[in-house]
Scaffold this motif. Structure first.
Motif: not given
Length: 330
Positions: A161-165, A180-184, A199-201, A207-216
């Motif tokens: 979590x913290x390293x990704x942030x 954006x994030x392409x997740x596993x 999302x923490x970062x 910039x937390x309104x970008x939380x939908x920029x995550x795609x598996x």
């Protein structure tokens, strides 16, 4: 063994120590024993030995070894450490699929290993229940499962979590606001923790309104990448959730003739040996792969020696490696 001892000019006990690595033997004597083994064609009958000792001198490993290239280095570190402890490694591929995982664990248990290492799938509960029912010493590796119904297992993993942030901090500090994030694979503990870090970062920088920029994207990286790039206000930077996603994404970006980092900046969670050979060199979070495998095996042998130990959970720190794939924006 008596024949080997006679040819080598040593006792059968010395031959046993050389074969089983149970005591330090002088190099010259060990060399004579190994040459005698070669001459006589002697093979240690481990089946017969296990009937006498109750130990098979094997360790089982259930892991997604083929479909996840990250684990290839983990397996190498585990095998080296298992061998140094006088055991052999039995490997079963789970394909990160619960049904495959259950079959893999069942097959390993049928060989009666002295201990077991497992990198849990997104839904590992049936496999973990079967392991718990057998009471075999077990360590969860890379992925940590906290469900108490699965039993208190030892576990070793990496901080996610913290390293990704911190990776998001680096990208934002270079001027990017649309990320954006392409997740596993969905449901994997590591993937979900990296999403939380992403999302923490973003939240740290408003910039937390970008939380939908995550795609598996683990099953179809190309689709995930196309989806992100087709959005209104497409990302100027994309983070790849693991090294398989990174490799697939690089291929798709090349097909689209997108230049990195001129047209799109990228970074990845998972470094790999050739990451600094790409053009440009990839900014990545390097996981302590060797330490992960070594620590997992160490914890397993400690559990085998002292079954009454309280369950332990260890997290290792990864390292952010800054290279050239995230360009500064005005």
């Amino acid at each position: 063994m008596s024949d080997v001892a006679r040819v080598a000019g040593v006792s059968a006990t010395t031959v046993s120590h050389v074969i089983n690595k149970t005591r330090r033997i002088e190099p010259e004597t060990e060399r004579a024993v190994l040459e005698a083994i070669e001459t006589t064609g002697y093979l240690n009958d481990r089946v017969a030995r296990s009937l006498r000792t109750g130990k098979t001198m094997t360790i089982g490993l259930a892991i997604s070894a083929i479909s996840n290239p990250y684990f290839a280095d983990v397996v190498h570190a585990i095998e080296r450490m298992v061998s140094a402890n006088g055991h052999s490694l039995l490997l079963a591929d789970t394909h990160d699929d619960p049904d495959h995982e259950l079959r893999a664990v069942t097959d390993l248990l049928a060989h009666r290993p002295d201990g077991l290492l497992i990198a849990p799938s997104p839904d590992p509960h049936r496999a973990l229940h079967r392991i718990a029912a057998r009471g075999i010493p077990t360590v969860l590796i890379d992925r940590i499962v906290d469900d108490p119904e699965d039993g208190p297992f030892d576990a070793v993993g990496v901080e996610n979590t913290e390293p990704m942030a911190e990776l998001i901090d680096h990208i934002v500090e270079r001027g990017h606001r649309r990320i954006g994030l392409i997740a596993g694979k969905q449901g994997l503990q590591t993937a979900e923790e990296r999403i939380a870090g992403f999302r923490l970062g973003l939240k740290r920088h408003g910039l937390s309104d970008q939380h939908d920029a995550v795609v598996y994207g683990d099953d179809d990286t190309g689709r995930a990448l196309d989806e992100l790039l087709a959005r209104d206000g497409a990302p100027t930077a994309i983070v790849m959730g693991n090294n398989q996603i990174t490799i697939d994404a690089m291929r798709r970006l090349a097909e689209r003739e997108l230049r990195i980092p001129d047209d799109l900046s990228i970074a990845c969670f998972d470094d790999f040996p050739w990451a600094d050979l790409f053009h440009p060199r990839l900014t990545a979070i390097r996981q302590p792969v060797d330490a992960l495998g070594t620590k997992g095996v160490t914890m397993l042998f400690e559990r085998m020696a002292t079954p009454e130990l309280a369950a332990r959970q260890v997290r290792l720190e990864p390292q952010l490696i800054v290279r050239d794939s995230v360009r500064p924006l005005a």
